[in-house]
Each structure stands twice: as C-alpha cells, then as structure tokens.
Motif scaffolding. Structure first.
Motif, PDB file in Angstrom:
ATOM      1  N   ALA A  28       0.830  -1.208   0.000  1.00 53.87           N
ATOM      2  CA  ALA A  28       0.000   0.000   0.000  1.00 53.87           C
ATOM      3  C   ALA A  28       0.864   1.256   0.000  1.00 53.87           C
ATOM      4  O   ALA A  28       0.606   2.205  -0.752  1.00 53.87           O
ATOM      5  CB  ALA A  28      -0.933  -0.008   1.212  1.00 53.87           C
ATOM      6  N   ALA A  29       1.901   1.272   0.844  1.00 53.36           N
ATOM      7  CA  ALA A  29       2.778   2.440   0.904  1.00 53.36           C
ATOM      8  C   ALA A  29       3.481   2.668  -0.431  1.00 53.36           C
ATOM      9  O   ALA A  29       3.576   3.802  -0.913  1.00 53.36           O
ATOM     10  CB  ALA A  29       3.803   2.250   2.026  1.00 53.36           C
ATOM     11  N   ALA A  30       3.958   1.589  -1.047  1.00 56.13           N
ATOM     12  CA  ALA A  30       4.663   1.723  -2.325  1.00 56.13           C
ATOM     13  C   ALA A  30       3.752   2.300  -3.407  1.00 56.13           C
ATOM     14  O   ALA A  30       4.140   3.209  -4.158  1.00 56.13           O
ATOM     15  CB  ALA A  30       5.206   0.363  -2.759  1.00 56.13           C
ATOM     16  N   ALA A  31       2.526   1.788  -3.477  1.00 56.26           N
ATOM     17  CA  ALA A  31       1.585   2.259  -4.503  1.00 56.26           C
ATOM     18  C   ALA A  31       1.177   3.704  -4.252  1.00 56.26           C
ATOM     19  O   ALA A  31       1.124   4.523  -5.178  1.00 56.26           O
ATOM     20  CB  ALA A  31       0.360   1.345  -4.531  1.00 56.26           C
ATOM     21  N   LEU A  32       0.890   4.036  -2.993  1.00 59.49           N
ATOM     22  CA  LEU A  32       0.426   5.394  -2.660  1.00 59.49           C
ATOM     23  C   LEU A  32       1.503   6.425  -2.972  1.00 59.49           C
ATOM     24  O   LEU A  32       1.234   7.448  -3.621  1.00 59.49           O
ATOM     25  CB  LEU A  32       0.046   5.451  -1.179  1.00 59.49           C
ATOM     26  CG  LEU A  32      -0.416   6.823  -0.681  1.00 59.49           C
ATOM     27  CD1 LEU A  32      -1.767   7.192  -1.292  1.00 59.49           C
ATOM     28  CD2 LEU A  32      -0.504   6.846   0.843  1.00 59.49           C
ATOM     29  N   TYR A  33       2.739   6.181  -2.515  1.00 55.85           N
ATOM     30  CA  TYR A  33       3.798   7.163  -2.726  1.00 55.85           C
ATOM     31  C   TYR A  33       4.151   7.307  -4.200  1.00 55.85           C
ATOM     32  O   TYR A  33       4.498   8.397  -4.664  1.00 55.85           O
ATOM     33  CB  TYR A  33       5.043   6.774  -1.915  1.00 55.85           C
ATOM     34  CG  TYR A  33       4.826   6.824  -0.425  1.00 55.85           C
ATOM     35  CD1 TYR A  33       3.998   7.796   0.148  1.00 55.85           C
ATOM     36  CD2 TYR A  33       5.441   5.916   0.430  1.00 55.85           C
ATOM     37  CE1 TYR A  33       3.792   7.855   1.510  1.00 55.85           C
ATOM     38  CE2 TYR A  33       5.239   5.959   1.808  1.00 55.85           C
ATOM     39  CZ  TYR A  33       4.406   6.930   2.334  1.00 55.85           C
ATOM     40  OH  TYR A  33       4.202   6.983   3.696  1.00 55.85           O
ATOM     41  N   GLU A  35       2.028   7.091  -6.697  1.00 55.98           N
ATOM     42  CA  GLU A  35       0.990   7.919  -7.324  1.00 55.98           C
ATOM     43  C   GLU A  35       1.089   9.372  -6.871  1.00 55.98           C
ATOM     44  O   GLU A  35       0.946  10.298  -7.674  1.00 55.98           O
ATOM     45  CB  GLU A  35      -0.400   7.353  -6.993  1.00 55.98           C
ATOM     46  CG  GLU A  35      -0.637   5.922  -7.463  1.00 55.98           C
ATOM     47  CD  GLU A  35      -0.492   5.765  -8.959  1.00 55.98           C
ATOM     48  OE1 GLU A  35      -0.788   6.728  -9.690  1.00 55.98           O
ATOM     49  OE2 GLU A  35      -0.057   4.682  -9.410  1.00 55.98           O
ATOM     50  N   LEU A  36       1.352   9.598  -5.588  1.00 54.24           N
ATOM     51  CA  LEU A  36       1.464  10.975  -5.096  1.00 54.24           C
ATOM     52  C   LEU A  36       2.667  11.680  -5.706  1.00 54.24           C
ATOM     53  O   LEU A  36       2.597  12.858  -6.064  1.00 54.24           O
ATOM     54  CB  LEU A  36       1.581  10.977  -3.569  1.00 54.24           C
ATOM     55  CG  LEU A  36       0.316  10.619  -2.776  1.00 54.24           C
ATOM     56  CD1 LEU A  36       0.629  10.522  -1.291  1.00 54.24           C
ATOM     57  CD2 LEU A  36      -0.794  11.642  -3.010  1.00 54.24           C
ATOM     58  N   SER A  37       3.782  10.957  -5.830  1.00 56.73           N
ATOM     59  CA  SER A  37       4.981  11.570  -6.402  1.00 56.73           C
ATOM     60  C   SER A  37       4.819  11.892  -7.876  1.00 56.73           C
ATOM     61  O   SER A  37       5.545  12.719  -8.427  1.00 56.73           O
ATOM     62  CB  SER A  37       6.185  10.638  -6.200  1.00 56.73           C
ATOM     63  OG  SER A  37       6.004   9.420  -6.911  1.00 56.73           O
ATOM     64  N   ALA A  38       3.844  11.237  -8.529  1.00 56.79           N
ATOM     65  CA  ALA A  38       3.574  11.523  -9.935  1.00 56.79           C
ATOM     66  C   ALA A  38       2.674  12.741 -10.104  1.00 56.79           C
ATOM     67  O   ALA A  38       2.357  13.134 -11.226  1.00 56.79           O
ATOM     68  CB  ALA A  38       2.930  10.306 -10.597  1.00 56.79           C
ATOM     69  N   GLU A  44      -7.407  10.377  -5.875  1.00 58.63           N
ATOM     70  CA  GLU A  44      -7.059   9.513  -7.002  1.00 58.63           C
ATOM     71  C   GLU A  44      -5.929   8.556  -6.624  1.00 58.63           C
ATOM     72  O   GLU A  44      -5.935   7.377  -6.999  1.00 58.63           O
ATOM     73  CB  GLU A  44      -6.643  10.367  -8.200  1.00 58.63           C
ATOM     74  CG  GLU A  44      -6.373   9.559  -9.462  1.00 58.63           C
ATOM     75  CD  GLU A  44      -5.956  10.438 -10.626  1.00 58.63           C
ATOM     76  OE1 GLU A  44      -5.742   9.891 -11.724  1.00 58.63           O
ATOM     77  OE2 GLU A  44      -5.820  11.672 -10.440  1.00 58.63           O
ATOM     78  N   ALA A  45      -4.938   9.061  -5.851  1.00 58.50           N
ATOM     79  CA  ALA A  45      -3.821   8.230  -5.427  1.00 58.50           C
ATOM     80  C   ALA A  45      -4.290   7.102  -4.516  1.00 58.50           C
ATOM     81  O   ALA A  45      -3.830   5.961  -4.628  1.00 58.50           O
ATOM     82  CB  ALA A  45      -2.772   9.086  -4.709  1.00 58.50           C
ATOM     83  N   VAL A  46      -5.240   7.411  -3.615  1.00 55.21           N
ATOM     84  CA  VAL A  46      -5.779   6.378  -2.720  1.00 55.21           C
ATOM     85  C   VAL A  46      -6.561   5.343  -3.530  1.00 55.21           C
ATOM     86  O   VAL A  46      -6.465   4.130  -3.285  1.00 55.21           O
ATOM     87  CB  VAL A  46      -6.664   7.014  -1.633  1.00 55.21           C
ATOM     88  CG1 VAL A  46      -7.364   5.929  -0.804  1.00 55.21           C
ATOM     89  CG2 VAL A  46      -5.830   7.911  -0.723  1.00 55.21           C
ATOM     90  N   ALA A  52      -4.312  -1.398  -6.780  1.00 56.03           N
ATOM     91  CA  ALA A  52      -3.070  -2.161  -6.730  1.00 56.03           C
ATOM     92  C   ALA A  52      -3.164  -3.294  -5.710  1.00 56.03           C
ATOM     93  O   ALA A  52      -2.688  -4.410  -5.955  1.00 56.03           O
ATOM     94  CB  ALA A  52      -1.897  -1.237  -6.386  1.00 56.03           C
ATOM     95  N   LEU A  53      -3.788  -3.007  -4.567  1.00 57.54           N
ATOM     96  CA  LEU A  53      -3.926  -4.039  -3.527  1.00 57.54           C
ATOM     97  C   LEU A  53      -4.852  -5.166  -3.997  1.00 57.54           C
ATOM     98  O   LEU A  53      -4.579  -6.349  -3.765  1.00 57.54           O
ATOM     99  CB  LEU A  53      -4.480  -3.407  -2.243  1.00 57.54           C
ATOM    100  CG  LEU A  53      -3.525  -2.473  -1.481  1.00 57.54           C
ATOM    101  CD1 LEU A  53      -4.243  -1.809  -0.315  1.00 57.54           C
ATOM    102  CD2 LEU A  53      -2.305  -3.235  -0.977  1.00 57.54           C
TER     103      LEU A  53
END
Length: 583
Positions: A28-33, A35-38, A44-46, A52-53
């Motif tokens: 979850a942390a990998a996917a969230l960060y 998307e946010l960094s993009a 939308e990131a959540v 992804a999960l």
C-alpha cells in the motif's frame, strides 16, 4: 487518533482500520507514494492504491481508510515537465561536512541514528520564536556534525550554508554572498565601510521578505575558543582546573573575532524577528552572552534501541555478521556507545588480514589510540585531582543517572565545589548528558574506579534503589538490572533479591526462562532468598532441568516464612516430584 489529528489542523489522515499483514502495508505504501509523487490528486492516489492491492490479492485491502477534514488535499507535488515547476532542493548537504583532510565525515541520511535529538532541534529551528538556533555539544565522535547534517536535510526550505572551523568576518561575508542572486544584495553585504551587523540585518530582512531564509551551520566550532595556561580553581586554593579551553566561570570563551561575528549574526536575526537560523556544533559548551538565544542540545553515547540500530547498520556488528561473538562483545564494550569508535572498530573486525583479537586486547590494556579518536589530548593531560576523583566515582554507574545520584557517590567533595566540577565536566564533554538531564561518565576517559570499590558499589546501589525503585516506582528493566548489578557488587543482599525476584517474574511471563535462571543464579551467589529460589526452580522446570528445579523448590520451602505463597510452590513441587519419579 485520526479524529484528534484532524482537530489538530491535519488536513487528512490515512490509516488502517485494524491490524494488517506487513506485506499488505508495504504494498500500500509503495503504490500510494508512487501515485502521489507523480502529481496525482490525493483521492485519485488512494483509489489507485486500492486497485493495486486488489490486483495483488491483498487480504486486507478494504481496511485502508482515508479521513479528511473540511477540504481534501489535492496534489502534493507538481508533476514533472510542468511549466514553472520549481527544481527539487538538494537532497543532502552531507558532502559539505568535511574533515581536515577533505573527506566527508558524516553518515548518509539512511544510516543516521538519533531521532529524539533530531526532533528537539527541529522544533526549535522551525517553530520557536525565542531562539535563533541550537548549540550541539559533546565529546568527539558522538555525532554532532551528523545531527547538524540531518537537520539541514529536514529543512529544505532554508538556504543551507555550512562553515567548518575557524570563522571570521571576511570569509563569512564571502560565503554568504555566494548564495545571493541579487547583485545589489551582494554589493551591500560586501560594503566593509559599514558595521557587519547592519549589513547582515538589511540583507536578512530582504531575504526574509522573499521567503529565502538562511540556515547557517558553524561546524567544529571549538577551534574558535581561546586556550590559556592552567589557572587555580579559587584564588590559588586547591589544584588547577583544566585550562582547555580557556574558562570564565568554568566555561571556555570565544576568541574576540569569532565573538564579534556571532554577536552580529544573532543581533541581525533578532532585531527584525527574521526566520534565519544558526546551528553550532562544538565539543564544549562555552561562555557567550548571546547563547541565551540558543537551545543547547548535549549529546550522549548511544543506548538501548538507538545502539541496536547502529549495530544493525554496521557489517561486523550486525546479526548476520560472521565475526566471533566474543570479539564483537569486546569491541562493543571498548566503543562504549560512541558512534565514531563503533565505525572504527567495525573496520578492524572486517579486516581478516590482521590479528583482530590481539588488536582489541591491546586497546583494552592501553586505550590511548581510542582516546585519540574522540578526546583532545591537552584536555586529558590537564584534568586535575578533584575532577579525576569525581569521574572515577561516577564510573560506578553504567547507565545515565540523575545528578543527585552522582552527587551521592561523590560525598567526599564539597557540595559547592562538586556542582562547579559537574558543570565544568559537562561543558568539556567529560560527562554525557541524556535527554532527561541524566549524567554518565564515558568509559573512554583515563580514570578507574577507586580501590574501595565494594563500598562505592553499595553506596551506588542504595541511591539508585531509592530514586528509581522506591520513589519513582517506574524503573524500567534496564534500570532494574543496573540496581541489581550494583547490589551484587556491593553485597546488598536484600536489594539484590528483591530486584531479582521482580525481574525473574517479568521474564517468566515473557517466556524468557534462560534469562531468569541466569539472573537468579547470580543472585544466589551472595544470598539464598526463598523468592529467588522459587523463580529459578520455576524456570528450570520449564526448560527441562527437573532435578535442579526440585532442589531449589525444596530449599525455597525450607526458607520461606510461614504462610508465604506455599500453595503454588507445593503444587509445582508435587507435580515435579511425580514427573521425576515416573521418568
């Protein structure tokens, strides 16, 4: 917790509704960060994180929850290739912290250890309106420059300027001018016809209005202190006080040029209440009126969890290390929690071409080479008799202790004189100061425990038993072990038995039976207490040493007072007797 955070001005809180698998949390942390960094919106990131999960068949994907206040945050970063996007700040200024031969002397951001001190200083530098900076002081090798570098990394909105060593007006002005984009500001700052403080005030005010504050780091600041010949303690009475650095009221004094520069800096920042800040790293606390506007952060040796983190990040000391455990233990004792010494000994233990055991034995017998890594030789040579007496008595404690505990074991020194020497030792880095103001004598110092050791251990056990066990009643395991160690060495039988029975019970509840047995065994060497016998018997019965358990239970029954918890002992004893006969 989410509700309280939102009430405390947080815009959004992301958390799990229940305990989840580590693999799900990591994914979850990998996917969230990502998307946010993009540059995606928070919602939308959540949503992408949920997808992804689910795609990874995460069992607990539905427990990830987003709590928001009145307005949900949008994008947290500007996407790449967006017109007008500001460049990211320099990731780290660690490469600007250089030793005398030009090598980088601080660890990477990932290998830094010391969260508590970091948070204390960050709060002052980013929030306080009363202080203009922090003074980080302590013995060499404790991580003063490393902490300063990490603070710079955590404050990217500042224009960070690192100055190592001796400071003077010309070089400071030249260095600050390099950071100014405006030609008029550079010209104004370099106008030597005007006093430095007025030039700094004008430029600092302009930068403050432009939201470009300076974070000025003055590293290895001890070279700016005066040194002088030895001076008597009081009007020629007694032995001489260490003259390094020069002192006034027990503290060193700044050289005149450095004092003028620092005075101008502090005045310029405070006069207009600007947001510029100063970090000073120095081996010693020192005498300077403007330090009333600095938060003082003393550093001590690594202890507990921080020390274990440091071990894990060093190849030779990590759990996967192939180095002999006896060598690792000896090296850890020699380093005494000093990060620089740990890193130095780590290299020795990794070098298989040398006789590691011989090197460690030589260092243990004559630690001069170790002391050269962290102490100024002039300071060591000039410690006077009273200072050595205080430090040698303080060596009885292995943990940081309250000031009153140190005073109790130094009862041979007059109170007023002792307070002076404690303050002097702290200022010179000869006493470590913990976050709770507790004091500890570093083992690297050239002092030894007095010959009347048993009486001193007894005295130390009594004072810690009173402060930590009777009065505070909140002694943690580490503190209880320290009381127990001192009680054993001081032959304090009742105190040793009481602490041992309490700890053994605690260990048993955590299935730490071997530790309980070792603790009880050491206690039984000085006193045969029924409570200790009970707990060692209980632990032995659970690790299969039934014959020993029976003997200890029987002895406990013979020694215990009438009516004292006989039922559990008798029950266990009876069960063991039956088992022992059947086997």
């Amino acid at each position: 917790m989410a509700e309280e955070l939102l009430k405390s001005c947080a815009k959004a809180v992301l958390g799990w509704g229940q305990k989840v698998l580590d693999s799900d949390a990591t994914a979850a942390a990998a996917a969230l960060y990502q998307e946010l960094s993009a540059g995606k919106q928070t919602a939308e990131a959540v949503a992408c994180t949920y997808q992804a999960l689910i795609k990874n068949k995460a069992r607990d994907w539905h427990l990830l929850r987003l709590y928001a206040a009145s307005n949900l945050p949008g994008s947290l970063v500007t996407p790449l290739r967006t017109r007008g996007r500001k460049p990211a700040p320099t990731p780290s200024v660690a490469t600007q912290f250089l030793d005398p031969v030009g090598k980088v002397k601080v660890p990477t951001r990932e290998s830094f250890v010391g969260r508590r001190q970091l948070q204390n200083c960050l709060r002052i530098l980013s929030q306080s309106t009363n202080e203009v900076g922090v003074l980080i002081h302590g013995m060499g090798g404790l991580g003063k420059s490393s902490l300063a570098a990490r603070l710079c990394d955590r404050l990217p909105n500042f224009e960070r300027v690192v100055w190592v060593g001796r400071i003077d007006e010309a070089n400071l002005v030249s260095r600050l001018a390099e950071k100014l984009d405006d030609k008029e500001q550079r010209k104004s700052l370099q106008n030597y016809d005007e006093e430095l403080r007025f030039r700094l005030r004008r430029v600092f005010q302009q930068l403050h209005e432009e939201a470009k504050p300076f974070l000025l780091v003055l590293d290895d600041f001890e070279v700016n202190l005066e040194t002088s010949p030895p001076t008597p303690l009081r009007g020629g009475e007694g032995s001489q006080v260490p003259p390094f650095p020069a002192r006034e009221g027990g503290l060193g004094r700044l050289q005149s040029e450095a004092a003028e520069v620092l005075t101008a800096l502090v005045w310029a920042i405070r006069d207009n209440f600007t947001s510029h800040r100063v970090i000073i790293t120095c081996r010693y606390d020192f005498e300077f009126t403007q330090l009333q506007y600095f938060y003082k952060q003393p550093l001590d040796a690594l202890q507990g969890a921080d020390l274990q983190k440091k071990f894990n990040r060093l190849t030779a000391f990590s759990a996967k290390s192939q180095v002999d455990e006896a060598l690792k233990s000896q090296a850890q004792k020699l380093a005494d929690g000093n990060p620089r010494l740990l890193e130095w000994l780590d290299k020795i233990l990794q070098n298989t071409t040398v006789d590691q055991a011989a090197i460690l034995n030589r260092l243990a017998a004559d630690p001069v080479e170790l002391r050269e890594q962290v102490l100024a030789e002039a300071l060591v040579e000039q410690m006077d008799t009273t200072m050595r007496e205080m430090l040698s008595r303080g060596l009885v404690f292995e943990l940081p202790v309250p000031r009153s505990a140190l005073a109790a074991v130094c009862d041979t020194i007059a109170n007023l004189e002792l307070e002076h020497y404690i303050s002097r030792a702290v200022a010179l880095g000869l006493l470590e100061v913990s976050h709770d103001e507790a004091l500890r004598v570093p083992r690297i110092l050239p002092v030894q425990i007095r010959s009347d050791g048993e009486a001193l251990y007894k005295q130390a056990a009594e004072v810690l038993y009173r402060l930590w066990w009777e009065e505070a009643k909140t002694a943690i395991e580490e503190q209880q072990l320290e009381i127990h160690r001192l009680a054993l060495l001081g032959k304090e039988e009742k105190k040793a038995a009481e602490i041992a029975s309490s700890l053994a019970n605690h260990y048993s509840l955590q299935s730490r039976y071997r530790e309980a047995m070792q603790l009880c065994k050491s206690t039984l060497e000085i006193t045969e207490d029924y409570r200790v016998l009970k707990y060692i018997g209980y632990s032995e019965s659970l690790v299969g040493e039934v014959d020993k358990a029976l003997k200890h239970y029987e002895r406990a029954l013979n020694l215990c007072p009438p009516g004292w918890q006989l039922s559990p002992i008798l029950k266990n004893w009876h069960q063991l007797s039956v088992y022992f006969e059947l086997s």
